[in-house]
Design an enzyme around this catalytic site. Structure first.
Site, PDB file in Angstrom:
ATOM      1  N   SER A 128      38.820 -23.334 -82.300  1.00 29.49           N
ATOM      2  CA  SER A 128      38.208 -22.040 -82.624  1.00 29.49           C
ATOM      3  C   SER A 128      37.772 -22.996 -83.884  1.00 29.49           C
ATOM      4  O   SER A 128      37.955 -24.412 -84.704  1.00 29.49           O
ATOM      5  CB  SER A 128      39.378 -21.085 -82.940  1.00 29.49           C
ATOM      6  OG  SER A 128      38.086 -20.721 -84.744  1.00 29.49           O
ATOM      7  N   TYR A 187      45.758 -17.762 -89.053  1.00 31.33           N
ATOM      8  CA  TYR A 187      45.448 -18.403 -87.796  1.00 31.33           C
ATOM      9  C   TYR A 187      45.011 -19.560 -87.494  1.00 31.33           C
ATOM     10  O   TYR A 187      44.172 -20.449 -86.424  1.00 31.33           O
ATOM     11  CB  TYR A 187      43.818 -17.049 -87.214  1.00 31.33           C
ATOM     12  CG  TYR A 187      43.201 -17.615 -85.960  1.00 31.33           C
ATOM     13  CD1 TYR A 187      43.836 -17.036 -84.870  1.00 31.33           C
ATOM     14  CD2 TYR A 187      42.414 -17.657 -86.351  1.00 31.33           C
ATOM     15  CE1 TYR A 187      43.179 -17.482 -83.867  1.00 31.33           C
ATOM     16  CE2 TYR A 187      41.222 -17.693 -85.088  1.00 31.33           C
ATOM     17  CZ  TYR A 187      41.450 -17.682 -84.021  1.00 31.33           C
ATOM     18  OH  TYR A 187      40.918 -17.609 -82.849  1.00 31.33           O
TER      19      TYR A 187
END
Length: 376
Positions: A128, A187
């Site tokens: 990500s 995250y």
């Protein structure tokens, strides 16, 4: 042709990838929990699951279930590891759960492969842009710097700018794959660990690893009900239900929005292209778009006139700006995105209008974050 396992393969990106790989002659196995947060209260009736139902070898299970993962990995030639919890804000208070799924699930998969015979030749892991934290900037003399996370005190005073000690001004530039990794959310930390585990372990067990640092993926099919799925879904759903749009910070914060079909195309190259082996790639457009531009463009395309308020609110863990340097993936894999933001958001808006608004837990998610001191 290969048998490809896609973890999380009934999701937004995974289901489209499954269909693309099937179209290219591969066989596909999917393991997915059919999470209600993604698929709704009746997951087996969801459009995403329906798109692959009967077309893939489907295992209803979790990457945290060792027995299910052992079955899922049996006989596969390649793995695309999508399964993960994905809400930046949610990760800041569901810390154990995000760690268990994203880090623990990856650890179980690699542990199985490291301790038993397998025929996996390549593993693609979905990383990500969140691993970059606040991204890359240049000082006035051209030095690359990587600012630390913004402080709550500055943002509460309405100062949302990214700062670097000793510099009056710094200039945002595209984040390349050699940039510093310093995620600002749980995250992001879990995605960094996932990526590093795959890139470290796989070469020791005869598997070629590939990591893709996806930017903000959007397109038809993403959940309109999941409050953690991204601002395009959130804003469009609010507009279709006649609600006001509250824009965080000052509205000029920006992201690199990449269309889902381009992400699928890049990921197929990750499965098939010899030049992908052992590499880490950004996948985006290389163009930043501000949040207020997103809101205004959606309103125009959806034919809506919502009241838009720039609130000055902010979430701890959010970054200010980030966009991808795309030169490595173009040079090594020949990949360039086919969809720019305008074309992609037009296709997305057309799909939203045909799908209609969905019941969403967005307001409840904000209240939960506010109650935990994460939304200011």
């Amino acid at each position: 042709m290969a048998l490809v396992l896609i973890t999380g393969g009934a999701g937004f990106i995974g289901s489209r990838l499954a269909l693309r790989l099937l179209g290219k002659g591969h066989s596909v196995r999917v393991i997915d929990t059919l999470s209600p947060q993604v698929h709704g209260d009746d997951p087996e009736a969801s459009d995403l699951y329906g798109a692959i139902k009967g077309k893939v070898d489907f295992i209803h299970g979790s990457v945290t279930d060792r027995e299910a993962m052992t079955r899922a990995l049996a006989g596969v030639d390649a793995v695309v590891h999508f399964a993960a919890e994905t809400g930046t804000g949610q990760s800041m208070y569901q810390i154990e759960h995000y760690s268990a799924v994203n880090v623990g699930g990856t650890a179980i998969m690699l542990d199985i492969l490291a301790n038993a015979p397998h025929q996996v030749k390549r593993m693609v892991v979905a990383s990500s842009r969140s691993v970059y934290g606040e991204g890359k900037y240049l000082t006035p003399d051209g030095q690359a710097v990587y600012p630390e996370h913004r402080t709550a005190a500055d943002m509460e005073a309405g100062d949302f700018a990214v700062k670097y000690p000793g510099c009056d001004s710094i200039t945002l530039v595209a984040t390349d794959e050699e940039s510093k990794l310093h995620p600002s959310s749980v995250y992001g930390i879990t995605k960094q660990v996932q990526e590093q585990m795959v890139m470290t372990v796989c070469p020791t067990i005869g598997i070629e690893p590939v990591a893709f640092r996806y930017q903000n993926v959007f397109g038809p099919g993403q959940s309109l009900s999941n409050p953690y799925t991204g601002i395009l879904s959130i804003f469009s759903n609010l507009m279709l239900t006649g609600k006001d749009i509250n824009i965080f910070e000052d509205g000029t914060e920006s992201r690199d929005f990449v269309f889902v079909d381009d992400v699928v195309s890049a990921t197929v190259l990750g499965v098939e292209h010899p030049g992908a082996a052992g590499q880490v790639f950004n996948v985006g457009t290389g163009v930043p778009t501000s949040v207020i531009t997103v809101a205004q463009t959606l309103a125009r395309l959806l034919g809506q006139s919502p009241k838009m308020t720039v609130t000055g609110n902010f979430r701890l863990g959010d970054i200010r700006h980030n966009y991808a340097d795309m030169s490595r993936i173009e040079r090594l894999l020949g990949f360039t995105p086919e969809w720019d933001f305008e074309r992609g958001i037009a296709a997305f808006s057309q799909w939203v209008q045909s799908t209609g608004p969905k019941a969403s837990g967005y307001e409840a998610s904000l209240e939960e974050m506010r109650s935990k001191g994460l939304l200011k």
